[in-house]
Design a protein around this motif. Structure first.
Motif, mmCIF file in Angstrom:
data_model
loop_
_atom_site.group_PDB
_atom_site.id
_atom_site.type_symbol
_atom_site.label_atom_id
_atom_site.label_comp_id
_atom_site.label_asym_id
_atom_site.label_seq_id
_atom_site.Cartn_x
_atom_site.Cartn_y
_atom_site.Cartn_z
ATOM 1 N N VAL A 13 0.619 -1.297 0.074
ATOM 2 C CA VAL A 13 -0.127 -0.110 -0.054
ATOM 3 C C VAL A 13 0.978 1.134 -0.019
ATOM 4 O O VAL A 13 0.544 2.140 -0.765
ATOM 5 C CB VAL A 13 -0.867 0.115 0.947
ATOM 6 C CG1 VAL A 13 -1.690 1.226 1.329
ATOM 7 C CG2 VAL A 13 -1.914 -1.370 1.025
ATOM 8 N N ALA A 14 1.941 1.076 0.819
ATOM 9 C CA ALA A 14 2.953 2.264 0.774
ATOM 10 C C ALA A 14 3.629 2.767 -0.657
ATOM 11 O O ALA A 14 3.665 3.797 -0.905
ATOM 12 C CB ALA A 14 4.011 2.107 1.825
ATOM 13 N N LEU A 15 3.817 1.464 -1.328
ATOM 14 C CA LEU A 15 4.522 1.647 -2.538
ATOM 15 C C LEU A 15 3.681 2.327 -3.610
ATOM 16 O O LEU A 15 3.657 2.969 -4.433
ATOM 17 C CB LEU A 15 5.234 0.236 -2.887
ATOM 18 C CG LEU A 15 6.168 0.539 -4.099
ATOM 19 C CD1 LEU A 15 7.096 1.350 -3.976
ATOM 20 C CD2 LEU A 15 6.477 -1.025 -4.495
ATOM 21 N N ALA A 16 2.183 1.598 -3.645
ATOM 22 C CA ALA A 16 1.209 2.313 -4.332
ATOM 23 C C ALA A 16 1.165 3.736 -4.136
ATOM 24 O O ALA A 16 0.949 4.630 -5.381
ATOM 25 C CB ALA A 16 -0.160 1.346 -4.249
ATOM 26 N N GLU A 50 9.603 5.882 3.803
ATOM 27 C CA GLU A 50 9.382 7.054 4.707
ATOM 28 C C GLU A 50 8.019 6.765 5.454
ATOM 29 O O GLU A 50 7.660 7.011 6.536
ATOM 30 C CB GLU A 50 9.424 8.116 4.067
ATOM 31 C CG GLU A 50 10.780 8.752 3.666
ATOM 32 C CD GLU A 50 10.912 9.914 2.733
ATOM 33 O OE1 GLU A 50 9.724 10.479 2.325
ATOM 34 O OE2 GLU A 50 11.974 10.346 2.391
ATOM 35 N N THR A 51 6.956 6.259 4.432
ATOM 36 C CA THR A 51 5.753 5.801 4.746
ATOM 37 C C THR A 51 5.597 4.856 5.798
ATOM 38 O O THR A 51 4.882 5.085 6.774
ATOM 39 C CB THR A 51 4.438 5.529 3.453
ATOM 40 O OG1 THR A 51 4.781 6.743 2.656
ATOM 41 C CG2 THR A 51 3.412 5.229 4.122
ATOM 42 N N MET A 52 6.453 3.527 5.690
ATOM 43 C CA MET A 52 6.444 2.768 6.412
ATOM 44 C C MET A 52 7.234 3.070 7.863
ATOM 45 O O MET A 52 6.593 2.295 8.920
ATOM 46 C CB MET A 52 7.203 1.402 5.821
ATOM 47 C CG MET A 52 6.698 0.819 4.843
ATOM 48 S SD MET A 52 4.999 0.230 5.187
ATOM 49 C CE MET A 52 5.651 -1.343 6.167
ATOM 50 N N ALA A 53 7.864 4.036 8.008
ATOM 51 C CA ALA A 53 8.310 4.545 9.133
ATOM 52 C C ALA A 53 7.634 5.307 9.858
ATOM 53 O O ALA A 53 7.932 5.864 10.921
ATOM 54 C CB ALA A 53 9.815 5.105 8.750
ATOM 55 N N GLY A 54 6.660 5.961 9.143
ATOM 56 C CA GLY A 54 5.799 6.759 9.684
ATOM 57 C C GLY A 54 4.423 6.245 10.593
ATOM 58 O O GLY A 54 4.566 5.065 10.898
ATOM 59 N N ALA A 55 3.586 7.036 10.938
ATOM 60 C CA ALA A 55 2.548 6.531 11.624
ATOM 61 C C ALA A 55 1.143 6.601 11.058
ATOM 62 O O ALA A 55 0.358 6.235 11.631
ATOM 63 C CB ALA A 55 2.258 7.526 13.028
ATOM 64 N N LYS A 58 -3.995 3.424 6.976
ATOM 65 C CA LYS A 58 -5.139 3.303 5.984
ATOM 66 C C LYS A 58 -6.046 2.104 6.305
ATOM 67 O O LYS A 58 -5.666 1.055 7.016
ATOM 68 C CB LYS A 58 -4.726 3.280 4.396
ATOM 69 C CG LYS A 58 -3.956 4.500 4.162
ATOM 70 C CD LYS A 58 -3.777 4.273 2.763
ATOM 71 C CE LYS A 58 -4.636 5.076 1.786
ATOM 72 N NZ LYS A 58 -4.243 5.188 0.694
ATOM 73 N N GLN A 59 -7.208 2.077 5.766
ATOM 74 C CA GLN A 59 -8.243 0.970 5.769
ATOM 75 C C GLN A 59 -7.746 0.018 4.694
ATOM 76 O O GLN A 59 -7.236 0.342 3.556
ATOM 77 C CB GLN A 59 -9.547 1.431 5.293
ATOM 78 C CG GLN A 59 -10.618 -0.078 5.483
ATOM 79 C CD GLN A 59 -11.820 0.362 5.075
ATOM 80 O OE1 GLN A 59 -12.418 1.488 5.367
ATOM 81 N NE2 GLN A 59 -12.634 -0.343 4.550
ATOM 82 N N LEU A 60 -7.263 -1.301 5.406
ATOM 83 C CA LEU A 60 -6.733 -2.217 4.190
ATOM 84 C C LEU A 60 -7.569 -3.313 3.865
ATOM 85 O O LEU A 60 -7.478 -4.050 2.952
ATOM 86 C CB LEU A 60 -5.733 -2.875 5.082
ATOM 87 C CG LEU A 60 -4.540 -2.117 5.631
ATOM 88 C CD1 LEU A 60 -3.595 -2.887 6.527
ATOM 89 C CD2 LEU A 60 -3.831 -1.224 4.295
ATOM 90 N N SER A 61 -8.716 -3.636 4.739
ATOM 91 C CA SER A 61 -9.649 -4.695 4.427
ATOM 92 C C SER A 61 -10.826 -4.225 3.917
ATOM 93 O O SER A 61 -11.189 -2.799 4.017
ATOM 94 C CB SER A 61 -9.863 -5.362 5.668
ATOM 95 O OG SER A 61 -10.541 -5.009 6.608
ATOM 96 N N THR A 80 2.164 -13.184 5.444
ATOM 97 C CA THR A 80 2.380 -13.119 4.249
ATOM 98 C C THR A 80 3.098 -11.821 3.644
ATOM 99 O O THR A 80 3.459 -11.600 2.691
ATOM 100 C CB THR A 80 0.988 -13.336 3.268
ATOM 101 O OG1 THR A 80 0.120 -12.356 3.779
ATOM 102 C CG2 THR A 80 0.582 -14.675 3.531
ATOM 103 N N LEU A 81 2.632 -10.478 4.662
ATOM 104 C CA LEU A 81 3.252 -9.198 3.922
ATOM 105 C C LEU A 81 4.130 -8.541 5.302
ATOM 106 O O LEU A 81 3.867 -8.856 6.209
ATOM 107 C CB LEU A 81 1.905 -8.381 3.788
ATOM 108 C CG LEU A 81 0.831 -8.919 2.838
ATOM 109 C CD1 LEU A 81 -0.369 -7.896 2.865
ATOM 110 C CD2 LEU A 81 1.621 -8.693 1.284
ATOM 111 N N LYS A 82 4.679 -7.477 4.624
ATOM 112 C CA LYS A 82 5.265 -6.659 5.370
ATOM 113 C C LYS A 82 4.336 -5.568 5.893
ATOM 114 O O LYS A 82 4.060 -4.969 5.248
ATOM 115 C CB LYS A 82 6.802 -5.820 4.799
ATOM 116 C CG LYS A 82 7.466 -5.226 5.751
ATOM 117 C CD LYS A 82 8.777 -4.756 4.908
ATOM 118 C CE LYS A 82 9.606 -3.850 6.146
ATOM 119 N NZ LYS A 82 10.686 -3.214 5.528
ATOM 120 N N CYS A 83 4.178 -5.602 7.234
ATOM 121 C CA CYS A 83 3.180 -4.671 7.549
ATOM 122 C C CYS A 83 3.359 -4.034 9.102
ATOM 123 O O CYS A 83 4.452 -4.610 9.774
ATOM 124 C CB CYS A 83 1.724 -5.344 7.545
ATOM 125 S SG CYS A 83 1.569 -6.746 8.657
#
Length: 126
Positions: A13-16, A50-55, A58-61, A80-83
């Motif tokens: 999601v962060a990459l998208a 940067e997004t993954m290091a932040g706070a 988002k709604q994922l499901s 299954t994911l890095k989250c």
């Protein structure tokens, strides 16, 4: 009937989000110049880091009818994911500090929002 959803952040999601926000051109004194694809991908990766290091979350499901389905979604996502920061929220009617319902002035309907879901103490102990 309550509605539940999983909120958090995954690398995908962060990459998208980064791919939507990183520009494909750069301004120079001669005008706008296209950024090479390899450099653009590196910029996207950096923005996703940067997004993954932040706070931000988002709604994922999709919406679920019961919290156990959201818990299943979290367990599968963690395997299954890095989250990060995976948590369940439920949709509830919004109230003010005195407990009075908040009403939308335009429609007259009660406002609804997301609140963190606290699992029942007896269920979480099991």
């Amino acid at each position: 009937m309550s509605t539940f959803a999983v909120f958090g952040m995954t690398r995908d999601v962060a990459l998208a989000d980064a791919r939507k926000k990183v520009k494909i051109t750069r301004k120079t004194p001669q005008g706008e110049v296209a950024i090479p694809m390899s450099e653009w991908l590196q910029l996207c990766e950096k923005r996703a880091d940067e997004t993954m290091a932040g706070a931000k979350t988002k709604q994922l499901s999709p919406l679920f009818d019961a919290p156990q389905y959201a818990e299943d979604f979290i367990s599968i996502a963690r395997r299954t994911l890095k989250c990060r920061d995976m948590h369940i929220k439920c949709r509830v009617p919004l109230t003010d500090a005195l407990g009075n319902p908040l009403i939308n002035k335009k429609t007259g309907a009660q406002k609804v929002g997301w609140r963190p879901y606290a699992a029942h103490p007896a269920r979480s102990a099991a």
